[in-house]
Scaffold this active site. Structure first.
Site, PDB file in Angstrom:
ATOM      1  N   GLY A   8       0.800  -1.212   0.000  1.00  0.00           N
ATOM      2  CA  GLY A   8       0.000   0.000   0.000  1.00  0.00           C
ATOM      3  C   GLY A   8       0.836   1.266   0.000  1.00  0.00           C
ATOM      4  O   GLY A   8       2.069   1.228  -0.048  1.00  0.00           O
ATOM      5  N   ASN A   9       0.169   2.402   0.076  1.00  0.00           N
ATOM      6  CA  ASN A   9       0.846   3.688   0.025  1.00  0.00           C
ATOM      7  C   ASN A   9       1.786   3.906   1.197  1.00  0.00           C
ATOM      8  O   ASN A   9       2.806   4.579   1.064  1.00  0.00           O
ATOM      9  CB  ASN A   9      -0.193   4.821  -0.001  1.00  0.00           C
ATOM     10  CG  ASN A   9      -0.951   4.876  -1.304  1.00  0.00           C
ATOM     11  OD1 ASN A   9      -0.361   4.986  -2.365  1.00  0.00           O
ATOM     12  ND2 ASN A   9      -2.272   4.781  -1.239  1.00  0.00           N
ATOM     13  N   THR A  10       1.438   3.359   2.360  1.00  0.00           N
ATOM     14  CA  THR A  10       2.221   3.592   3.564  1.00  0.00           C
ATOM     15  C   THR A  10       2.835   2.324   4.111  1.00  0.00           C
ATOM     16  O   THR A  10       3.978   2.326   4.575  1.00  0.00           O
ATOM     17  CB  THR A  10       1.335   4.240   4.655  1.00  0.00           C
ATOM     18  OG1 THR A  10       0.763   5.449   4.136  1.00  0.00           O
ATOM     19  CG2 THR A  10       2.152   4.565   5.884  1.00  0.00           C
ATOM     20  N   ARG A  11       2.084   1.220   4.054  1.00  0.00           N
ATOM     21  CA  ARG A  11       2.543  -0.022   4.669  1.00  0.00           C
ATOM     22  C   ARG A  11       2.451  -1.186   3.688  1.00  0.00           C
ATOM     23  O   ARG A  11       1.690  -1.145   2.725  1.00  0.00           O
ATOM     24  CB  ARG A  11       1.720  -0.350   5.916  1.00  0.00           C
ATOM     25  CG  ARG A  11       1.869   0.630   7.067  1.00  0.00           C
ATOM     26  CD  ARG A  11       1.368   0.012   8.358  1.00  0.00           C
ATOM     27  NE  ARG A  11      -0.028  -0.389   8.269  1.00  0.00           N
ATOM     28  CZ  ARG A  11      -0.605  -1.246   9.120  1.00  0.00           C
ATOM     29  NH1 ARG A  11       0.092  -1.788  10.097  1.00  0.00           N
ATOM     30  NH2 ARG A  11      -1.884  -1.550   8.987  1.00  0.00           N
ATOM     31  N   TYR A  89     -15.205  -0.012 -14.915  1.00  0.00           N
ATOM     32  CA  TYR A  89     -14.345   1.142 -15.187  1.00  0.00           C
ATOM     33  C   TYR A  89     -14.267   1.336 -16.699  1.00  0.00           C
ATOM     34  O   TYR A  89     -14.259   0.365 -17.467  1.00  0.00           O
ATOM     35  CB  TYR A  89     -12.949   0.871 -14.641  1.00  0.00           C
ATOM     36  CG  TYR A  89     -12.438   1.903 -13.649  1.00  0.00           C
ATOM     37  CD1 TYR A  89     -13.272   2.470 -12.698  1.00  0.00           C
ATOM     38  CD2 TYR A  89     -11.095   2.287 -13.657  1.00  0.00           C
ATOM     39  CE1 TYR A  89     -12.794   3.387 -11.784  1.00  0.00           C
ATOM     40  CE2 TYR A  89     -10.609   3.211 -12.749  1.00  0.00           C
ATOM     41  CZ  TYR A  89     -11.461   3.768 -11.813  1.00  0.00           C
ATOM     42  OH  TYR A  89     -10.981   4.679 -10.919  1.00  0.00           O
ATOM     43  N   ALA A  97      -4.988  -1.830  -8.328  1.00  0.00           N
ATOM     44  CA  ALA A  97      -4.994  -3.265  -8.020  1.00  0.00           C
ATOM     45  C   ALA A  97      -5.541  -3.537  -6.631  1.00  0.00           C
ATOM     46  O   ALA A  97      -6.209  -4.558  -6.404  1.00  0.00           O
ATOM     47  CB  ALA A  97      -3.582  -3.831  -8.153  1.00  0.00           C
ATOM     48  N   ASP A  98      -5.272  -2.629  -5.685  1.00  0.00           N
ATOM     49  CA  ASP A  98      -5.784  -2.833  -4.328  1.00  0.00           C
ATOM     50  C   ASP A  98      -7.293  -2.727  -4.293  1.00  0.00           C
ATOM     51  O   ASP A  98      -7.971  -3.515  -3.618  1.00  0.00           O
ATOM     52  CB  ASP A  98      -5.135  -1.846  -3.350  1.00  0.00           C
ATOM     53  CG  ASP A  98      -5.345  -0.388  -3.734  1.00  0.00           C
ATOM     54  OD1 ASP A  98      -5.641  -0.087  -4.921  1.00  0.00           O
ATOM     55  OD2 ASP A  98      -5.189   0.480  -2.849  1.00  0.00           O
ATOM     56  N   THR A 121      -4.137   6.109   3.865  1.00  0.00           N
ATOM     57  CA  THR A 121      -3.546   7.363   3.408  1.00  0.00           C
ATOM     58  C   THR A 121      -4.535   8.101   2.524  1.00  0.00           C
ATOM     59  O   THR A 121      -4.735   9.309   2.643  1.00  0.00           O
ATOM     60  CB  THR A 121      -2.242   7.087   2.634  1.00  0.00           C
ATOM     61  OG1 THR A 121      -1.361   6.329   3.457  1.00  0.00           O
ATOM     62  CG2 THR A 121      -1.571   8.385   2.241  1.00  0.00           C
TER      63      THR A 121
END
Length: 238
Positions: A8-11, A89, A97-98, A121
């Protein structure tokens, strides 16, 4: 044994799954040695499968760890349809993907219409109808990012610890309460699209979820690691 990875963006979160054994863990981007140590002590890992929104640098570091042990890392690529979920979409491959994995995890958990919320985030709020169609969704700054944006771009709105209030009467409380109300309000507006569907609910996860969960006036299920759940579902279906 398979190692599932949510970058992910942070973890970085992971789940090690095998016969009679499921363990989970997480680390910051600068603590990937923990993931390397896991690979070292689990030589029976046969497959690595993940969703990456952390960028190419993090992806390359994890791939290198895998390659050192003769393993190939496979990253999920969103497509038009998978595991009972149809991606509406305009360009299905451009969906994160997340988010795609979380929608598939949500479908496996809840067969009815739902709003899939991941509060980290950034906060993502995605609509899944009862037939499994992903109808679209929102991306907005997460709670902390909203607060930091105000502190960074205004002269008199500092980053201070505040408390939630329906009627804030000091600046710190006004900032935090505004950010939390914005999150809850966005979720509720999206839920209005499916509120008449039987058993419709909000599946709410992410590190910031508890900050505004109690503000929501819609049916809520608190869930953790929907991305990993979706990856597991996809891996089983392959």
């Amino acid at each position: 044994m398979i190692l599932l990875i949510d970058a992910g963006n942070t973890r970085i979160k992971w789940r090690l799954a095998g016969p009679g054994n499921t363990t989970e863990g997480a680390s910051e981007h600068d603590q990937l040695a923990r993931l390397d140590a896991l690979l070292e002590r689990c030589p029976d890992i046969e497959r690595l499968f993940g969703a990456n929104v952390a960028g190419p640098g993090v992806a390359a570091r994890i791939a290198e760890m895998a390659a050192q042990r003769g393993l190939e890392l496979e990253w999920l690529r969103p497509d038009a349809s998978r595991c009972g979920v149809r991606n509406l979409y305009h360009q299905p491959t451009q969906l994160g993907a997340d988010r795609w994995a979380a929608l598939i995890g949500a479908r496996a958990r809840h067969p009815g219409a739902c709003v899939v919320v991941m509060a980290g985030t950034a906060t993502t709020i995605d609509l899944l109808d009862a037939t499994g169609d992903f109808l679209g969704g929102l991306i907005l700054p997460g709670v902390e990012l909203m607060q930091r944006a105000l502190a960074s771009n205004t002269a008199q709105l500092p980053l201070l610890a505040g408390h939630f209030s329906d009627t804030p009467r000091n600046t710190a409380d006004a900032i935090l309460s505004g950010c939390l109300q914005a999150q809850a309000g966005a979720v509720e507006r999206m839920f209005s699209h499916i509120e008449t569907s039987p058993h419709a609910c909000c599946l709410l996860g992410g590190g910031a979820a508890d900050a505004f969960a109690d503000l929501l006036s819609v049916p809520v299920q608190r869930v953790d690691n929907l991305v990993l759940d979706g990856l597991a579902r996809i891996a089983d279906d392959a």
